[in-house]
Scaffold this motif. Sequence first.
Motif, mmCIF file in Angstrom:
data_model
loop_
_atom_site.group_PDB
_atom_site.id
_atom_site.type_symbol
_atom_site.label_atom_id
_atom_site.label_comp_id
_atom_site.label_asym_id
_atom_site.label_seq_id
_atom_site.Cartn_x
_atom_site.Cartn_y
_atom_site.Cartn_z
ATOM 1 N N ARG A 1 0.833 -1.205 0.000
ATOM 2 C CA ARG A 1 0.000 0.000 0.000
ATOM 3 C C ARG A 1 0.870 1.259 0.000
ATOM 4 N NH1 ARG A 1 -5.195 0.007 1.194
ATOM 5 N NH2 ARG A 1 -5.008 -1.894 2.452
ATOM 6 N N GLU A 2 1.945 1.227 0.784
ATOM 7 C CA GLU A 2 2.841 2.380 0.837
ATOM 8 C C GLU A 2 3.591 2.545 -0.483
ATOM 9 O OE1 GLU A 2 4.957 5.712 2.418
ATOM 10 O OE2 GLU A 2 3.000 4.767 2.738
ATOM 11 N N MET A 3 3.988 1.443 -1.101
ATOM 12 C CA MET A 3 4.647 1.521 -2.401
ATOM 13 C C MET A 3 3.735 2.176 -3.432
ATOM 14 S SD MET A 3 6.643 -2.141 -2.740
ATOM 15 C CE MET A 3 7.197 -1.755 -4.406
ATOM 16 N N ILE A 4 2.474 1.778 -3.420
ATOM 17 C CA ILE A 4 1.508 2.349 -4.364
ATOM 18 C C ILE A 4 1.297 3.829 -4.077
ATOM 19 C CG2 ILE A 4 -0.927 2.320 -5.041
ATOM 20 C CD1 ILE A 4 -0.825 -0.759 -4.619
ATOM 21 N N ARG A 5 1.163 4.177 -2.798
ATOM 22 C CA ARG A 5 0.936 5.579 -2.428
ATOM 23 C C ARG A 5 2.099 6.459 -2.873
ATOM 24 N NH1 ARG A 5 2.396 9.396 0.755
ATOM 25 N NH2 ARG A 5 4.040 8.114 1.702
ATOM 26 N N VAL A 6 3.322 6.008 -2.624
ATOM 27 C CA VAL A 6 4.499 6.795 -2.999
ATOM 28 C C VAL A 6 4.608 6.919 -4.518
ATOM 29 C CG1 VAL A 6 7.024 6.849 -2.961
ATOM 30 C CG2 VAL A 6 5.762 6.267 -0.890
ATOM 31 N N ALA A 7 4.331 5.830 -5.234
ATOM 32 C CA ALA A 7 4.402 5.865 -6.699
ATOM 33 C C ALA A 7 3.385 6.849 -7.270
ATOM 34 C CB ALA A 7 4.173 4.472 -7.269
ATOM 35 N N VAL A 8 2.156 6.785 -6.771
ATOM 36 C CA VAL A 8 1.104 7.689 -7.249
ATOM 37 C C VAL A 8 1.464 9.140 -6.936
ATOM 38 C CG1 VAL A 8 -1.257 8.461 -6.787
ATOM 39 C CG2 VAL A 8 -0.788 6.029 -7.188
ATOM 40 N N THR A 9 1.882 9.396 -5.706
ATOM 41 C CA THR A 9 2.212 10.765 -5.292
ATOM 42 C C THR A 9 3.369 11.328 -6.112
ATOM 43 O OG1 THR A 9 1.471 10.279 -3.035
ATOM 44 C CG2 THR A 9 2.863 12.216 -3.335
ATOM 45 N N THR A 10 4.372 10.501 -6.367
ATOM 46 C CA THR A 10 5.525 10.957 -7.147
ATOM 47 C C THR A 10 5.127 11.263 -8.589
ATOM 48 O OG1 THR A 10 7.022 9.649 -5.773
ATOM 49 C CG2 THR A 10 7.860 10.374 -7.907
ATOM 50 N N TYR A 11 4.323 10.382 -9.181
ATOM 51 C CA TYR A 11 3.891 10.594 -10.564
ATOM 52 C C TYR A 11 3.043 11.854 -10.688
ATOM 53 C CZ TYR A 11 1.570 9.892 -15.047
ATOM 54 O OH TYR A 11 1.081 10.068 -16.322
ATOM 55 N N VAL A 12 2.068 12.003 -9.810
ATOM 56 C CA VAL A 12 1.215 13.195 -9.852
ATOM 57 C C VAL A 12 2.052 14.445 -9.591
ATOM 58 C CG1 VAL A 12 -0.711 14.397 -8.734
ATOM 59 C CG2 VAL A 12 -0.883 11.946 -9.221
ATOM 60 N N GLY A 13 3.026 14.343 -8.697
ATOM 61 C CA GLY A 13 3.907 15.478 -8.429
ATOM 62 C C GLY A 13 4.708 15.878 -9.654
ATOM 63 N N TRP A 14 5.232 14.875 -10.390
ATOM 64 C CA TRP A 14 6.002 15.177 -11.608
ATOM 65 C C TRP A 14 5.102 15.829 -12.649
ATOM 66 C CZ3 TRP A 14 6.050 14.526 -16.788
ATOM 67 C CH2 TRP A 14 7.254 14.787 -17.458
ATOM 68 N N VAL A 15 3.912 15.285 -12.811
ATOM 69 C CA VAL A 15 2.989 15.810 -13.823
ATOM 70 C C VAL A 15 2.589 17.248 -13.514
ATOM 71 C CG1 VAL A 15 0.649 15.589 -14.743
ATOM 72 C CG2 VAL A 15 2.107 13.574 -14.555
#
Length: 231
Positions: free
Chosen positions: A97-111
């Motif tokens: 769950r934490e891996m998914i949260r960090v991946a989503v947050t990082t991607y949205v942050g980059w975008v």
Amino acid sequence: MTQALDAPTSADGRDRRWDDHRQERRARLISAAITLIDRDGSDVGVAAIAAEAGIPRSVVYKLFRDREDLDEQIRGQIIDEMTAALAPLLVPRATLREMIRVAVTTYVGWVTAHANLHRFIGSGSTTRPTPGSPAITGGKTAFSQSVVALVNALIPQMTHGAKLPRGSAENLAFALTGITDSVVNRWLLAGRSRSSKRDLCRFLTAASCSVVESASTLAGIDIDLDAPVPL
């Protein structure tokens, strides 16, 4: 006789130096284009790109076949840079769950930090749309395949050796990346009616976790998203 034997070597050396010079100029133009698109938007002209790179405009089309070739190389470099920012996330950590949260947050942050670049790789400029770009398709496929490899590596470790049925890891990986990409693209276009970035990340994290749980249930595998991930 010695000069005759040395001549091809000298010519090869000159060719290599010229190739290196061409590659260096191409890289400068692509980097300049990315800087301008990131700052000013996708409708950046060749003259502005050449000026930013410090290269005569007349040289540009000696280095690229045409504007479409230049744009495709720009898209490829943007995809590479975005993938490089996300690649460290494909490493086991904490919980799924934490891996998914960090991946989503990082991607949205980059975008959100590079909205113009994301818009350019997604739809091109107003005068040069990007239907069927090989760079975009290849980049997304390569990243999704990295997720496939991660899923195939993690599942047996977290389920005492259980494996997903054939093709299930690929279905899961492409579902996760496809859903995230589609939702973020729509979110960027929604303007004032869109949710907050925080709510977007929370939604995508929850949706992605649900996809993982559904895939594991269909496969007859029990996966605890909050269990520690083997490092």
